[in-house]
Write a protein that holds these residues in place. Structure first.
Motif, short mmCIF file in Angstrom:
data_model
loop_
_atom_site.label_atom_id
_atom_site.label_comp_id
_atom_site.label_asym_id
_atom_site.label_seq_id
_atom_site.Cartn_x
_atom_site.Cartn_y
_atom_site.Cartn_z
N THR A 63 0.74 -1.24 -0.01
CA THR A 63 -0.01 -0.13 -0.02
C THR A 63 0.98 1.25 0.14
OG1 THR A 63 -0.21 0.15 2.40
CG2 THR A 63 -1.69 -1.33 1.24
N ASP A 64 0.36 2.30 -0.38
CA ASP A 64 1.02 3.80 -0.22
C ASP A 64 1.55 3.99 1.03
OD1 ASP A 64 0.71 4.02 -2.96
OD2 ASP A 64 -0.95 5.53 -2.78
N GLU A 65 0.63 3.64 2.36
CA GLU A 65 0.93 3.92 3.57
C GLU A 65 2.29 3.02 3.92
OE1 GLU A 65 -2.34 2.97 2.57
OE2 GLU A 65 -3.23 4.96 2.89
N GLU A 66 2.34 1.95 3.60
CA GLU A 66 3.53 0.94 3.74
C GLU A 66 4.76 1.61 2.92
OE1 GLU A 66 2.49 -3.59 3.82
OE2 GLU A 66 2.07 -2.83 1.97
N TRP A 67 4.78 1.99 1.94
CA TRP A 67 5.61 2.73 1.18
C TRP A 67 6.19 3.84 1.73
CZ3 TRP A 67 6.51 7.39 -0.96
CH2 TRP A 67 7.73 7.55 -1.80
N GLN A 68 5.30 4.68 2.20
CA GLN A 68 5.62 5.98 3.06
C GLN A 68 6.19 5.66 4.24
OE1 GLN A 68 5.04 9.12 1.47
NE2 GLN A 68 6.65 9.56 3.02
N SER A 69 5.83 4.58 5.02
CA SER A 69 6.32 4.46 6.32
C SER A 69 7.82 3.88 6.22
CB SER A 69 5.54 3.33 7.07
OG SER A 69 5.64 2.15 6.44
N ILE A 70 8.10 3.05 4.96
CA ILE A 70 9.45 2.82 4.90
C ILE A 70 10.30 4.12 4.74
CG2 ILE A 70 10.90 1.49 3.09
CD1 ILE A 70 8.87 -0.69 3.04
N MET A 71 10.01 4.80 3.45
CA MET A 71 10.65 5.88 3.31
C MET A 71 11.02 6.75 4.45
SD MET A 71 11.64 5.47 0.59
CE MET A 71 11.62 5.55 -1.05
#
Length: 77
Positions: A63-71
């Protein structure tokens, strides 16, 4: 002194950590598919460039949320 940052940890086999060794950053990615992969960076901008290609937003499997949390986690290192 070594500071260890957990970027994500899904279980014992799927995780990413970054260890700060003075000026060096050692990123370890452990996957049940690929085993352990280690990368050494001499600067945070170098690590973020790697992260942008490794976690290409258009090809990211999550998800976009997973990507954002990694970044976000990588930026806080």
């Amino acid at each position: 002194m070594i500071k260890k940052h957990t970027i994500y940890k899904r279980d014992s086999w799927n995780m990413m950590t970054v260890e700060v060794h003075g000026r060096q950053l050692v990123l370890r990615e452990i996957s049940d598919q690929w085993g352990e992969d280690s990368h050494t960076f001499i600067s945070r901008p170098e690590m973020m460039e790697w992260a942008k290609s490794r976690f290409n937003k258009e090809k990211f499997d999550g998800t976009d949320e997973e990507w954002q949390s990694i970044m976000d986690a990588l930026k806080k290192v």
